[in-house]
Write a protein that holds these residues in place. Structure first.
Motif, mmCIF file in Angstrom:
data_model
loop_
_atom_site.group_PDB
_atom_site.id
_atom_site.type_symbol
_atom_site.label_atom_id
_atom_site.label_comp_id
_atom_site.label_asym_id
_atom_site.label_seq_id
_atom_site.Cartn_x
_atom_site.Cartn_y
_atom_site.Cartn_z
ATOM 1 N N ILE A 91 0.846 -1.185 0.000
ATOM 2 C CA ILE A 91 0.000 0.000 0.000
ATOM 3 C C ILE A 91 0.889 1.245 0.000
ATOM 4 O O ILE A 91 1.733 1.414 0.884
ATOM 5 C CB ILE A 91 -0.917 0.028 1.233
ATOM 6 C CG1 ILE A 91 -1.626 -1.327 1.446
ATOM 7 C CG2 ILE A 91 -1.922 1.169 1.126
ATOM 8 C CD1 ILE A 91 -2.585 -1.700 0.371
ATOM 9 N N CYS A 92 0.727 2.122 -0.981
ATOM 10 C CA CYS A 92 1.524 3.344 -1.036
ATOM 11 C C CYS A 92 0.744 4.416 -1.790
ATOM 12 O O CYS A 92 -0.334 4.158 -2.340
ATOM 13 C CB CYS A 92 2.878 3.094 -1.701
ATOM 14 S SG CYS A 92 2.776 2.528 -3.410
ATOM 15 N N LEU A 93 1.299 5.629 -1.822
ATOM 16 C CA LEU A 93 0.604 6.750 -2.444
ATOM 17 C C LEU A 93 0.346 6.513 -3.922
ATOM 18 O O LEU A 93 -0.736 6.828 -4.434
ATOM 19 C CB LEU A 93 1.427 8.034 -2.251
ATOM 20 C CG LEU A 93 0.832 9.324 -2.819
ATOM 21 C CD1 LEU A 93 -0.504 9.629 -2.158
ATOM 22 C CD2 LEU A 93 1.804 10.473 -2.622
ATOM 23 N N SER A 94 1.325 5.940 -4.620
ATOM 24 C CA SER A 94 1.170 5.707 -6.055
ATOM 25 C C SER A 94 0.323 4.473 -6.358
ATOM 26 O O SER A 94 -0.176 4.317 -7.468
ATOM 27 C CB SER A 94 2.549 5.545 -6.711
ATOM 28 O OG SER A 94 3.243 4.443 -6.139
ATOM 29 N N ARG A 95 0.154 3.600 -5.384
ATOM 30 C CA ARG A 95 -0.648 2.393 -5.560
ATOM 31 C C ARG A 95 -1.488 2.159 -4.300
ATOM 32 O O ARG A 95 -1.196 1.271 -3.496
ATOM 33 C CB ARG A 95 0.260 1.193 -5.842
ATOM 34 C CG ARG A 95 -0.460 -0.043 -6.352
ATOM 35 C CD ARG A 95 0.531 -1.173 -6.671
ATOM 36 N NE ARG A 95 -0.136 -2.387 -7.084
ATOM 37 C CZ ARG A 95 -0.547 -2.646 -8.314
ATOM 38 N NH1 ARG A 95 -0.346 -1.738 -9.252
ATOM 39 N NH2 ARG A 95 -1.147 -3.769 -8.617
ATOM 40 N N PRO A 96 -2.538 2.961 -4.098
ATOM 41 C CA PRO A 96 -3.330 2.896 -2.858
ATOM 42 C C PRO A 96 -4.072 1.585 -2.659
ATOM 43 O O PRO A 96 -4.441 1.256 -1.537
ATOM 44 C CB PRO A 96 -4.305 4.075 -3.005
ATOM 45 C CG PRO A 96 -4.404 4.304 -4.483
ATOM 46 C CD PRO A 96 -3.046 3.992 -5.019
ATOM 47 N N GLN A 97 -4.279 0.817 -3.727
ATOM 48 C CA GLN A 97 -4.956 -0.466 -3.584
ATOM 49 C C GLN A 97 -4.002 -1.565 -3.152
ATOM 50 O O GLN A 97 -4.434 -2.663 -2.776
ATOM 51 C CB GLN A 97 -5.654 -0.864 -4.899
ATOM 52 C CG GLN A 97 -4.698 -1.315 -5.999
ATOM 53 C CD GLN A 97 -4.166 -0.173 -6.838
ATOM 54 O OE1 GLN A 97 -4.081 0.952 -6.371
ATOM 55 N NE2 GLN A 97 -3.821 -0.460 -8.083
ATOM 56 N N GLY A 98 -2.686 -1.328 -3.213
ATOM 57 C CA GLY A 98 -1.704 -2.328 -2.815
ATOM 58 C C GLY A 98 -1.270 -3.203 -3.978
ATOM 59 O O GLY A 98 -1.794 -3.111 -5.089
#
Length: 216
Positions: A91-98
């Motif tokens: 999970i991260c800002l560029s990939r909020p879905q994980g």
């Protein structure tokens, strides 16, 4: 940091949300019908994001989520209606879905910290003290806490020191360190069809291999 409530921006929602959790620029929301959404397009130029997107991973697994939490290291945690604990990674800002295409399930039965009847009473006493200072309607808070007195685990929170789960049976669970998760995946053995109905299954270990299964 000095002005956390300097400006409010109204964000439209596709339905009624029952919970919102935020961490490191990632925003997740749970609806009153237990559907999970995440916010897309959050950046330094658009702090509120561009829109909501439904989490297809939870929908595909058929999970009825009751509570979600964003933890340390890009890990998201969730409790379902049966009290099972699940997590996703990446999970991260560029990939909020994980980065996971499924939720991983772990057991929390071995992580009981204590089981005392005073936990619930302590929460009520603390609520009374806070309500006295702030003149808040303590009856509402007590009613909220009381609904968890006889139910499955339904509250989860995560930090850099571990994952905490509170149950309605006066139990508090904590899981620290590395945790290994599992999940069920539909498999169609070679030479069979998906409609095949199995009546017996066995499994045994094989040297130098991950495992061997025999079905009939």
């Amino acid at each position: 940091m000095e002005r956390p409530c300097a400006r409010s921006v109204k964000v439209e929602t596709p339905c009624v949300f029952s919970q919102v959790c935020v961490r490191a620029g990632v925003v997740w929301a749970l609806t009153e019908h237990k559907a999970l959404f995440y916010r897309e397009g959050i950046s330094s130029f658009c702090s509120e994001g561009e829109g909501w997107k439904c989490d297809t991973v939870s929908e595909a697994q058929g999970l009825e989520l009751m509570c979600v939490a964003l933890g340390d290291g890009g890990t998201a945690w969730a409790l379902d209606a049966s009290g099972s604990l699940w997590f996703r990674t990446g999970i991260c800002l560029s990939r909020p879905q994980g980065s996971d295409d499924h939720w991983w399930q772990i057991s929390i039965s071995d992580y009981v910290v204590f089981d005392q009847g005073s936990i619930f009473q302590t929460l009520l006493q603390a609520t009374q003290s806070v309500a006295t200072v702030t003149r808040a309607p303590v009856e509402r808070v007590v009613a909220f806490l009381s609904q968890y007195s006889q139910c499955q685990p339904s509250l989860v929170s995560a930090s850099d020191s571990g994952v905490w789960v509170a149950s309605g049976r006066n139990q508090l669970h904590v899981a620290r360190g590395s945790l290994v998760g599992t999940f069920w995946q539909n498999v169609v053995p070679r030479g069979t069809v998906s409609a095949t109905r199995w009546t017996f299954i066995t499994s045994s270990s094989v040297p130098h291999k991950e495992g061997n299964s025999a079905l009939s």
